[in-house]
Scaffold this active site. Sequence first.
Site, PDB file in Angstrom:
ATOM      1  N   ASP A  38      36.853  34.735  35.261  1.00 30.23           N
ATOM      2  CA  ASP A  38      37.737  34.238  36.310  1.00 30.23           C
ATOM      3  C   ASP A  38      38.430  32.944  35.876  1.00 30.23           C
ATOM      4  O   ASP A  38      37.890  32.205  35.048  1.00 30.23           O
ATOM      5  CB  ASP A  38      36.890  34.007  37.579  1.00 30.23           C
ATOM      6  CG  ASP A  38      37.725  34.089  38.843  1.00 30.23           C
ATOM      7  OD1 ASP A  38      38.950  34.326  38.741  1.00 30.23           O
ATOM      8  OD2 ASP A  38      37.154  33.911  39.925  1.00 30.23           O
ATOM      9  N   TRP A  43      44.309  28.520  35.217  1.00 30.93           N
ATOM     10  CA  TRP A  43      44.569  27.863  33.933  1.00 30.93           C
ATOM     11  C   TRP A  43      46.079  27.770  33.703  1.00 30.93           C
ATOM     12  O   TRP A  43      46.600  26.738  33.291  1.00 30.93           O
ATOM     13  CB  TRP A  43      43.898  28.651  32.814  1.00 30.93           C
ATOM     14  CG  TRP A  43      44.058  28.093  31.437  1.00 30.93           C
ATOM     15  CD1 TRP A  43      43.202  27.244  30.790  1.00 30.93           C
ATOM     16  CD2 TRP A  43      45.145  28.360  30.518  1.00 30.93           C
ATOM     17  NE1 TRP A  43      43.688  26.961  29.529  1.00 30.93           N
ATOM     18  CE2 TRP A  43      44.874  27.629  29.344  1.00 30.93           C
ATOM     19  CE3 TRP A  43      46.308  29.136  30.588  1.00 30.93           C
ATOM     20  CZ2 TRP A  43      45.726  27.650  28.235  1.00 30.93           C
ATOM     21  CZ3 TRP A  43      47.159  29.154  29.497  1.00 30.93           C
ATOM     22  CH2 TRP A  43      46.858  28.420  28.337  1.00 30.93           C
ATOM     23  N   GLU A  85      39.755  46.288  43.159  1.00 34.83           N
ATOM     24  CA  GLU A  85      40.560  45.505  44.108  1.00 34.83           C
ATOM     25  C   GLU A  85      41.825  44.940  43.454  1.00 34.83           C
ATOM     26  O   GLU A  85      42.779  44.569  44.139  1.00 34.83           O
ATOM     27  CB  GLU A  85      39.735  44.339  44.686  1.00 34.83           C
ATOM     28  CG  GLU A  85      38.692  44.737  45.725  1.00 34.83           C
ATOM     29  CD  GLU A  85      37.434  45.357  45.113  1.00 34.83           C
ATOM     30  OE1 GLU A  85      37.094  44.999  43.969  1.00 34.83           O
ATOM     31  OE2 GLU A  85      36.815  46.223  45.765  1.00 34.83           O
ATOM     32  N   ASN A  86      41.824  44.835  42.120  1.00 32.27           N
ATOM     33  CA  ASN A  86      42.952  44.200  41.417  1.00 32.27           C
ATOM     34  C   ASN A  86      44.264  44.984  41.536  1.00 32.27           C
ATOM     35  O   ASN A  86      45.329  44.443  41.239  1.00 32.27           O
ATOM     36  CB  ASN A  86      42.630  43.987  39.923  1.00 32.27           C
ATOM     37  CG  ASN A  86      41.656  42.836  39.686  1.00 32.27           C
ATOM     38  OD1 ASN A  86      40.977  42.788  38.675  1.00 32.27           O
ATOM     39  ND2 ASN A  86      41.580  41.903  40.622  1.00 32.27           N
ATOM     40  N   ARG A  89      47.347  43.473  43.359  1.00 30.77           N
ATOM     41  CA  ARG A  89      48.202  42.422  42.787  1.00 30.77           C
ATOM     42  C   ARG A  89      49.642  42.925  42.607  1.00 30.77           C
ATOM     43  O   ARG A  89      49.890  44.131  42.631  1.00 30.77           O
ATOM     44  CB  ARG A  89      47.631  41.987  41.439  1.00 30.77           C
ATOM     45  CG  ARG A  89      46.316  41.266  41.597  1.00 30.77           C
ATOM     46  CD  ARG A  89      45.833  40.786  40.266  1.00 30.77           C
ATOM     47  NE  ARG A  89      44.570  40.071  40.390  1.00 30.77           N
ATOM     48  CZ  ARG A  89      43.931  39.522  39.375  1.00 30.77           C
ATOM     49  NH1 ARG A  89      44.428  39.606  38.153  1.00 30.77           N
ATOM     50  NH2 ARG A  89      42.791  38.889  39.557  1.00 30.77           N
ATOM     51  N   ARG A 212      30.654  34.047  43.884  1.00 29.13           N
ATOM     52  CA  ARG A 212      30.616  35.355  44.537  1.00 29.13           C
ATOM     53  C   ARG A 212      30.346  36.434  43.495  1.00 29.13           C
ATOM     54  O   ARG A 212      30.599  36.237  42.314  1.00 29.13           O
ATOM     55  CB  ARG A 212      31.981  35.673  45.185  1.00 29.13           C
ATOM     56  CG  ARG A 212      32.357  34.817  46.345  1.00 29.13           C
ATOM     57  CD  ARG A 212      33.606  35.405  47.022  1.00 29.13           C
ATOM     58  NE  ARG A 212      34.764  35.432  46.114  1.00 29.13           N
ATOM     59  CZ  ARG A 212      35.603  34.434  45.951  1.00 29.13           C
ATOM     60  NH1 ARG A 212      35.444  33.317  46.623  1.00 29.13           N
ATOM     61  NH2 ARG A 212      36.630  34.552  45.115  1.00 29.13           N
TER      62      ARG A 212
END
Length: 264
Positions: A38, A43, A85-86, A89, A212
């Site tokens: 993550d 970054w 879940e990505n 995006r 998490r």
Amino acid sequence: MLGKLIRKKNVETEPLISVELESVKSKHIPAHVAIIMDGNGRWAKKRNLPRIAGHHEGMKTVRKITRVANDIGIKVLTLYAFSTENWKRPKLEIDFLMKLPGEFLSTYLPELIEQNVRVEMIGNFDVLPEHTKNAIQRAIDETAENDGMTLNFAMNYGSRLELIQCMQEIAKLATEGKIELEDIDETLIGNNLMTAHLPEPDLLIRTSGEVRLSNFMLWQLAYAEFSFTDVLWPDFDELCMINEIKEFQSRNRRFGSVNEEGDA
Ligand code: V0D
């Protein structure tokens, strides 16, 4: 083995890494380390760069950490690269992410082979774009005979979906009369997960300060040590990894004793 690190250009940290590596290798090494990578977007944001620049930089960290994990003697390294879940995006970000396996492998597959690393994947493979599947399948095939560290990418992986599929499979065996209710135990469940052939993770690391599990290996992490670090994935380096293993070893110094599960 150490020769792999000596080729690094950072002459400052080389001696330190070699010394630390030797000390870590003399103690109990986790067989399976799983990492939630993550902080790539954060970054990039800190540098006013687009998120994809962070993902790209994160890919270089995958290479670094694979190499040091192999040098330490870790048997399985699972990296959470893309969750179910990505898909929520933005499409352009997903399109970029799906090119990373191909780019990673065209750059680093030769050195993975040289390091005797076996590439594997868990997750729902079928729905990935064709070019992504081709790149990954080629890497899996070309490293299938390697018996060094397993580099296991969790791609389009979600633990609840994995458990649903596992339960459906077991229910099918039961309705077909192939198993009795009493046959449903930890072993049978473990054997019907995507990680059936792998040892359970001993250590979970999540970078970037989030505390998490995010639907990652819910069953498999039952007995793992958890480590959450504020370091962003692109900044996570060899010494960070070595320090994680050292911390694991200090927590596990009573490993094998009667007090192992904390009943002091
Ligand atoms: C982006 C940080 C390597 C996390 C690392 C599509 C987010 C860089 C791979 C990879 C990603 C996957 C399979 C494989 C070889 C390489 C990768 C994704 C994202 C998701 F066989 N890095 N990487 N895959 N990022």
